[in-house]
Motif scaffolding. Sequence first.
Motif, PDB file in Angstrom:
ATOM      1  N   PHE A  14      -3.412   3.525  -0.079  1.00  0.00           N
ATOM      2  CA  PHE A  14      -3.815   3.274  -1.453  1.00  0.00           C
ATOM      3  C   PHE A  14      -3.241   1.933  -1.898  1.00  0.00           C
ATOM      4  N   PRO A  15      -4.087   0.927  -2.103  1.00  0.00           N
ATOM      5  CA  PRO A  15      -3.582  -0.393  -2.508  1.00  0.00           C
ATOM      6  C   PRO A  15      -2.842  -0.314  -3.836  1.00  0.00           C
ATOM      7  N   ALA A  26       5.053   6.417   2.210  1.00  0.00           N
ATOM      8  CA  ALA A  26       5.787   5.150   2.334  1.00  0.00           C
ATOM      9  C   ALA A  26       5.059   4.047   1.592  1.00  0.00           C
ATOM     10  N   LEU A  27       5.803   3.029   1.230  1.00  0.00           N
ATOM     11  CA  LEU A  27       5.240   1.785   0.706  1.00  0.00           C
ATOM     12  C   LEU A  27       5.324   0.756   1.816  1.00  0.00           C
ATOM     13  N   ASP A  47       0.860  -1.185   0.000  1.00  0.00           N
ATOM     14  CA  ASP A  47       0.000   0.000   0.000  1.00  0.00           C
ATOM     15  C   ASP A  47       0.896   1.235   0.000  1.00  0.00           C
ATOM     16  N   LEU A  48       0.478   2.266  -0.732  1.00  0.00           N
ATOM     17  CA  LEU A  48       1.146   3.551  -0.628  1.00  0.00           C
ATOM     18  C   LEU A  48       0.399   4.353   0.433  1.00  0.00           C
ATOM     19  N   VAL A  49       1.111   4.792   1.463  1.00  0.00           N
ATOM     20  CA  VAL A  49       0.476   5.402   2.633  1.00  0.00           C
ATOM     21  C   VAL A  49       1.019   6.813   2.853  1.00  0.00           C
ATOM     22  N   CYS A  50       0.124   7.735   3.173  1.00  0.00           N
ATOM     23  CA  CYS A  50       0.511   9.080   3.583  1.00  0.00           C
ATOM     24  C   CYS A  50      -0.567   9.593   4.539  1.00  0.00           C
TER      25      CYS A  50
END
Length: 293
Positions: free
Chosen positions: A250-251, A234-235, A163-166
């Motif tokens: 975000f998956p 981050a991933l 997941d891309l996370v922020c």
Amino acid sequence: MDLSKIGYFLTAAETLNFTQAAERCHISQTTMSKYISGLERELNCILFTRTHRTVRLTPAGERFYIGIRGILLSYRALCEELVRDVGKELRIGIVATDYIDIAVLRSFEEETPDIRLFFRYDEKARMLQELQDRRVDALIAPDVLEIGGRDLCRLPILRIDEDLVCSRQLLETCGSLVRVIESTSFITKTDSTAYHSACRRMLRRHLGADFSDVLQVQSFAEQLMNLGMSRGFALIPSGTAANTETLAAFPMREIYSETAELIYRESHVPDALRRLIRFVSVRTDEKIDEKKE
């Protein structure tokens, strides 16, 4: 020569003080002095020069120290290797960019109770040296770290979806995910340039965005804190940082994933490792068959 007591000499050679050496070895100074004298008689040479105030190694003592220390390390490594070879222990080095839950290892341990798994965690270069020195029997690492070397075999054991996370605040401030990537730092726990480059290629290819700065942290908790402070993105393996009031995930499953690999030396496959390789291979074949059906 009693290898179990050679540590007395090594300690004395490293401290150059018989009193301190005796304390560290939990023996009396008299016992230490008698042991050194007996060792010198056995070797028919003087290992230490002694005065009222100082103790120093003679040239023969320095040569013996270097040689016997290497022999003792090899002896201990051989003993550990023989224990593992009979199928009692399996030591695995973990080189990970993020936390990964490897269910197949739990299943293996449950189904083979005679084998005990031990894990060591460190960065890539040190773990490769541990593998070379047979201090670990195998490594587990993401394929994006591009671990290479002679005599190395690889076996995929787990797909790691990301997941891309922020932070939601950062997303709102920037206005889009692309702007988050382009204007803030990539927060990661690894200093691997190969990993950073792989992430850049993926983001450029699929989102048309690139990052310029990397913020390296030491732990997952530190990574989450920096995300919450809106210091970047981050991933992270899917599910480890789900959507919350402060974080947006975000998956990336359809465009990016990593593969955790079991990496081992072809010239060193003790029985316990051979059984793990067979176990993982069977599980992988079963999953392939399920997909075909």
